[in-house]
Write an enzyme that holds these catalytic residues in place. Structure first.
Site, PDB file in Angstrom:
ATOM      1  N   THR A  80       0.801  -1.228   0.000  1.00 15.68           N
ATOM      2  CA  THR A  80       0.000   0.000   0.000  1.00 15.68           C
ATOM      3  C   THR A  80       0.832   1.277   0.000  1.00 15.68           C
ATOM      4  O   THR A  80       0.271   2.372   0.035  1.00 15.68           O
ATOM      5  CB  THR A  80      -0.944   0.027   1.217  1.00 15.68           C
ATOM      6  OG1 THR A  80      -0.164  -0.111   2.418  1.00 15.68           O
ATOM      7  CG2 THR A  80      -1.974  -1.089   1.145  1.00 15.68           C
ATOM      8  N   TYR A 146       0.541   1.263  -8.081  1.00 14.99           N
ATOM      9  CA  TYR A 146      -0.335   0.716  -7.039  1.00 14.99           C
ATOM     10  C   TYR A 146      -1.720   0.406  -7.620  1.00 14.99           C
ATOM     11  O   TYR A 146      -2.242  -0.708  -7.481  1.00 14.99           O
ATOM     12  CB  TYR A 146      -0.444   1.700  -5.870  1.00 14.99           C
ATOM     13  CG  TYR A 146      -1.523   1.352  -4.878  1.00 14.99           C
ATOM     14  CD1 TYR A 146      -1.411   0.233  -4.061  1.00 14.99           C
ATOM     15  CD2 TYR A 146      -2.671   2.136  -4.769  1.00 14.99           C
ATOM     16  CE1 TYR A 146      -2.418  -0.099  -3.159  1.00 14.99           C
ATOM     17  CE2 TYR A 146      -3.672   1.820  -3.870  1.00 14.99           C
ATOM     18  CZ  TYR A 146      -3.542   0.698  -3.064  1.00 14.99           C
ATOM     19  OH  TYR A 146      -4.537   0.372  -2.175  1.00 14.99           O
TER      20      TYR A 146
END
Length: 315
Positions: A80, A146
């Site tokens: 993350t 991401y």
């Protein structure tokens, strides 16, 4: 019901395990560390069964999950660190975790015929415009590594399974780990002036509240894509910061008053470019939750108030 939860050292995995314990379900936690390495807060997760698992190792995933034989896997583990993911030497690792790891888990869930929950993000979209993103929208245009790898994880789930919940969230905060609220509280102690962007719009998600919803979901067979954040309208990061400090002052922390620390709104452009492009539009349409009979999350202001008390920042 036996539930395997990945990423229990993170904010959401921690709270999902505690919610399972609260309802009397059998929860087994897993993460990369040899033993539970999340917040040592004395909550149920700290003493519940734990299994070391490297989700990038396909053979280990198959062997260990098959051994557990769960009814559900709630997959919270992910890379993350959005900016760090942009580094050339990290991209392969980020993809191995977010895409490959998710596919390994999906393959075992298919073999065992068990339910799977995959936690995703608004970053799978391009973050433009002002219209809230619909959970069933397929107009994917990730802005960064991401977002791209989380999308690949989504596809690994939806293309392999029928019994899945893909739940997109945004602006996450919880007790266990780093988040925006903790960062702002720390900055407010040491700075007289803080600049915060006011042109990125979304809604925060408190992992304690989200964990309740996820366990509600796995009690059903209402599979599909969902969006879940706290209620209370769409705001900017600047609005969020102002409310964090306002509530902190209400709790008696005068160091966060407007006289002590000035919060200044700036555009993303004025703030300065981050390594990873950020979405301007993180608005998520959550109406599908109500349509399918799920209880929405409380308002973000209410969640923030409970969270600040949970942090025990008032000495």
């Amino acid at each position: 019901m036996k539930v395997l939860v990945t990423g229990v050292a993170g904010q959401l995995g921690h709270d999902v395990m505690n919610e399972l314990a609260k309802r009397g379900y059998e929860g087994i936690g897993s993460d990369i560390a040899p033993a539970y390495a999340g917040a040592a807060d004395g909550s149920a997760v700290t003493t519940m069964p734990y299994m070391q698992l490297d989700i990038t190792d396909a053979q280990a995933v198959e062997e260990k999950i098959t051994e557990v034989k769960p009814d559900v896997v709630v997959h919270c583990a992910a890379w993350t660190a959005v900016d760090l993911a942009e580094d050339d030497d990290k991209v392969e690792k980020v993809r191995a975790i977010n895409a490959g790891g998710t596919e390994h888990i999906a393959n075992v869930c298919k073999k065992l015929d068990c339910k799977m929950v995959y936690i995703s993000t608004d970053y799978v979209f391009d973050g433009q415009g002002t219209t809230p993103w619909d959970p069933d929208c397929r107009d994917y245009k990730p802005l960064n590594v991401y977002g791209q790898t989380k999308l690949e994880g989504e596809l690994a789930v939806s293309e392999n399974l029928d019994k899945y919940f893909i739940v997109r969230i945004a602006w996450v905060f919880g007790k266990n780990g780093k988040n925006f609220i903790k960062t702002m509280l720390n900055l407010g102690k040491t700075h007289e002036r803080i600049t915060v962007v006011n042109d990125q719009i979304g809604t925060p998600t408190y992992t304690y509240d989200l964990a309740r919803l996820l366990v509600d979901m796995i009690e059903t067979e209402k599979y599909g894509y969902y969006h879940a954040t706290n209620e209370g309208g769409y705001i900017s990061w600047y609005d969020f910061t102002k409310e964090i400090f306002r509530q902190a002052v209400e709790l008696g922390l005068a160091e966060y008053s407007e006289e002590r620390v000035q919060v200044v709104p700036v555009t993303t452009e004025e703030y300065g470019v981050s390594k990873a492009a950020r979405p301007f539009n993180s608005r998520l349409d959550k109406s599908k939750l109500i349509k399918n009979g799920f209880e929405p999350l409380p308002s973000w202001k209410d969640a923030l108030g409970r969270y600040l008390k949970e942090l025990d920042i008032v000495s």
